[in-house]
Design a protein around this motif. Structure first.
Motif, mmCIF file in Angstrom:
data_model
loop_
_atom_site.group_PDB
_atom_site.id
_atom_site.type_symbol
_atom_site.label_atom_id
_atom_site.label_comp_id
_atom_site.label_asym_id
_atom_site.label_seq_id
_atom_site.Cartn_x
_atom_site.Cartn_y
_atom_site.Cartn_z
ATOM 1 N N GLU A 9 -2.973 6.820 -0.891
ATOM 2 C CA GLU A 9 -2.407 5.483 -1.080
ATOM 3 C C GLU A 9 -3.366 4.425 -0.526
ATOM 4 O OE1 GLU A 9 2.438 6.001 -0.845
ATOM 5 O OE2 GLU A 9 1.305 6.273 1.022
ATOM 6 N N TRP A 10 -3.935 4.708 0.641
ATOM 7 C CA TRP A 10 -4.877 3.791 1.292
ATOM 8 C C TRP A 10 -6.082 3.530 0.386
ATOM 9 C CZ3 TRP A 10 -5.212 1.026 5.867
ATOM 10 C CH2 TRP A 10 -6.480 0.681 6.328
ATOM 11 N N CYS A 55 -5.306 1.435 -2.686
ATOM 12 C CA CYS A 55 -5.191 0.010 -2.360
ATOM 13 C C CYS A 55 -6.540 -0.688 -2.334
ATOM 14 C CB CYS A 55 -4.557 -0.169 -0.982
ATOM 15 S SG CYS A 55 -2.814 0.143 -0.996
ATOM 16 N N CYS A 111 0.829 -1.205 0.000
ATOM 17 C CA CYS A 111 0.000 0.000 0.000
ATOM 18 C C CYS A 111 0.865 1.257 0.000
ATOM 19 C CB CYS A 111 -0.851 0.025 1.270
ATOM 20 S SG CYS A 111 -2.592 -0.177 0.936
#
Length: 225
Positions: free
Chosen positions: A216-217, A220, A204
């Motif tokens: 980024e979270w 993912c 991630c």
């Protein structure tokens, strides 16, 4: 008691000298209170500790050494064989995790109908829209194909649960970035059931700066906005 309001970080305890001056010293692992089997934890050294008190006390005593820097809480429960996470499994992981987060919020909402306290008013209003949607996929052991189909068809129902979990973890400090220690409570409790979670969180972190940003979270979990 000079130690009454004197705070020490995990692995340390307050100790007053002869003059009554408080300071923090390493917790003696042998002096930790006894624990039940279900309170055992596994360290990153693949050793089972009786509890977090013993683990962090041991880490404190190793302070300044390479072993001390590398010792962390790996997961809850006694150490066991954790199978290798395959590429196929890590690709499927977000599907199950998204569904799981959504179902947790549904459970919190149902509990709040009797006695409020799990969710704030603002959170309840957002979760209510998902809860009352007749197209919602009910909790169950669903196939990967069904989870993927539901995500594509009812994408909007998964956005808030993913955002909610990020903000639940982003607490020390609240800076829209998740550190290793902020991720630890979720990761440590899930590793024995979801062996891909460590690899998932590692991948991630797209820029490998040891921090997972909100963008980024979401990436993912397949959340675009």
């Amino acid at each position: 008691d000079p130690c009454r309001n004197f705070h020490c970080k995990r692995g340390k305890v307050c100790h007053a000298d002869k003059q009554g001056k408080p300071s923090c010293i390493c917790q003696d692992p042998a002096a930790c209170p006894s624990t039940k089997d279900y309170e055992h934890v596994c360290g990153t050294d693949n050793k089972t500790y009786d509890g977090t008190c013993q683990l962090f006390g041991t880490k404190c005593q190793l302070e300044g050494t390479k072993m001390g820097r590398q010792l962390h809480l790996d997961y809850m429960g006694s150490c066991k064989y954790i199978p290798h996470c395959t590429d196929y499994e890590v690709d499927q992981f977000p599907l199950r995790m998204r569904d799981w987060l959504k179902n947790i919020l549904m459970q919190y909402y149902e509990r709040d109908l009797g006695t409020s306290g799990f969710l704030t008013e603002k959170q309840r209003s957002k979760v209510k829209k998902i809860y009352q949607n007749d197209k919602r996929l009910m909790a169950g052991d669903h196939t990967v194909e069904l989870l993927l189909h539901d995500f594509e068809k009812n994408y909007h129902m998964y956005v808030y649960p993913v955002h909610w979990q990020f903000h639940q973890l982003d607490q020390h400090p609240v800076d829209r970035l998740l550190t290793h220690s902020e991720l630890a409570p979720l990761r440590a409790s899930l590793v024995p059931m979801e062996h891909c979670i460590t690899r998932f969180f590692h991948e991630c972190d797209g820029d490998q700066d040891k921090l997972i940003a909100l963008k980024e979270w979401c990436h993912c979990f397949g959340i675009k906005e």
